[in-house]
Design a protein around this motif. Structure first.
Motif, mmCIF file in Angstrom:
data_model
loop_
_atom_site.group_PDB
_atom_site.id
_atom_site.type_symbol
_atom_site.label_atom_id
_atom_site.label_comp_id
_atom_site.label_asym_id
_atom_site.label_seq_id
_atom_site.Cartn_x
_atom_site.Cartn_y
_atom_site.Cartn_z
ATOM 1 N N ASN A 169 0.816 -1.218 0.000
ATOM 2 C CA ASN A 169 0.000 0.000 0.000
ATOM 3 C C ASN A 169 0.846 1.262 0.000
ATOM 4 O O ASN A 169 0.387 2.313 -0.444
ATOM 5 N N HIS A 170 2.064 1.176 0.507
ATOM 6 C CA HIS A 170 2.875 2.379 0.691
ATOM 7 C C HIS A 170 4.108 2.458 -0.200
ATOM 8 O O HIS A 170 4.651 3.535 -0.393
ATOM 9 N N VAL A 171 4.564 1.332 -0.725
ATOM 10 C CA VAL A 171 5.687 1.335 -1.653
ATOM 11 C C VAL A 171 5.095 1.227 -3.058
ATOM 12 O O VAL A 171 4.493 0.228 -3.413
ATOM 13 N N LYS A 172 5.262 2.293 -3.839
ATOM 14 C CA LYS A 172 4.585 2.426 -5.134
ATOM 15 C C LYS A 172 5.404 1.845 -6.276
ATOM 16 O O LYS A 172 6.618 1.730 -6.191
ATOM 17 N N LYS A 173 4.708 1.512 -7.363
ATOM 18 C CA LYS A 173 5.391 1.115 -8.599
ATOM 19 C C LYS A 173 4.658 1.688 -9.808
ATOM 20 O O LYS A 173 4.413 1.015 -10.792
ATOM 21 N N ASP A 174 4.343 2.958 -9.714
ATOM 22 C CA ASP A 174 3.663 3.633 -10.807
ATOM 23 C C ASP A 174 4.648 4.522 -11.564
ATOM 24 O O ASP A 174 5.703 4.877 -11.065
ATOM 25 N N THR A 175 4.290 4.849 -12.787
ATOM 26 C CA THR A 175 5.127 5.676 -13.647
ATOM 27 C C THR A 175 4.364 6.945 -14.000
ATOM 28 O O THR A 175 3.223 6.885 -14.457
ATOM 29 N N TRP A 176 5.019 8.088 -13.779
ATOM 30 C CA TRP A 176 4.449 9.398 -14.083
ATOM 31 C C TRP A 176 5.359 10.113 -15.072
ATOM 32 O O TRP A 176 6.584 9.955 -15.022
ATOM 33 N N MET A 177 4.751 10.906 -15.955
ATOM 34 C CA MET A 177 5.538 11.665 -16.908
ATOM 35 C C MET A 177 5.039 13.113 -16.947
ATOM 36 O O MET A 177 3.835 13.362 -16.978
ATOM 37 N N TYR A 178 6.003 14.035 -16.926
ATOM 38 C CA TYR A 178 5.692 15.461 -17.051
ATOM 39 C C TYR A 178 6.213 15.942 -18.397
ATOM 40 O O TYR A 178 7.380 15.737 -18.734
#
Length: 186
Positions: free
Chosen positions: A55-64
């Motif tokens: 729940n607290h260690v993420k594995k998502d990818t974000w791009m700006y």
């Protein structure tokens, strides 16, 4: 001129994420990290119980994207594992690799809590292409066991990894200094 860009709510107060810039496509990529509760990687009563790891260690990818000042959470079918990104000893290492236009990430392929580092699988190297917006797992010869410090030598087209080998036996992260033996580098 100085700009101040608002982060998406999901990234606000997040810690220990990996970040790298693709200067050709003018994009910033962020991977993973830890929620503001700050996961504790010590066997102690501090922090959250082990059952809360996912729940607290993420594995998502974000791009700006600089061109349109836009943040986007990218859907991924194939993506790196969440790893063990702790502020106490390991953060994600991401670097831009200009020859192929990829952002490289070194991460330990862990999806759940494993305190005994002797039980950790060998670190993996992943490549994210900002144009295709996709991750790909790379197979490299002679990779050190742990992620360690990483940079890219664009003159010689080499990923440089400092440390990360098995030269020092360590089982837990409690109070153990990082192993930065140059002989372990590739």
């Amino acid at each position: 001129q100085v700009f101040r860009r608002a982060l998406p709510i999901e990234l606000q107060r997040r810690r220990n994420y990996g970040a790298a810039v693709d200067p050709i496509h003018r994009k910033l990529v962020i991977f993973g990290g830890v929620s503001p509760t700050q996961w504790q990687y010590l066997k102690s009563d501090l922090g959250l119980p082990d059952s809360e790891f996912r729940n607290h260690v993420k594995k998502d990818t974000w791009m700006y994207r600089l061109e349109d000042d836009n943040w986007e959470k990218l859907p991924q079918t194939l993506q790196p594992p969440r790893g063990f990104p702790g502020s106490d000893f390991i953060k994600y290492m991401m670097v831009y690799e200009p020859r192929n236009g990829n952002i490289l990430l070194r991460v330990t392929p862990i999806e759940d809590v494993i305190y005994d580092r002797g039980q950790w699988p060998h670190a993996e190297t992943w490549a994210f292409n900002t144009y295709a917006q996709q991750w790909k797992k790379l197979i490299l010869d002679g990779e050190p066991r742990f992620p360690s410090l990483t940079t890219y030598d664009s003159e010689n087209h080499r990923l440089v990894i400092m440390g990360g080998g098995d030269d020092v036996v360590r089982k837990y992260s409690e109070g153990v200094p990082a192993n930065l033996q140059p002989a372990s580098s590739r």
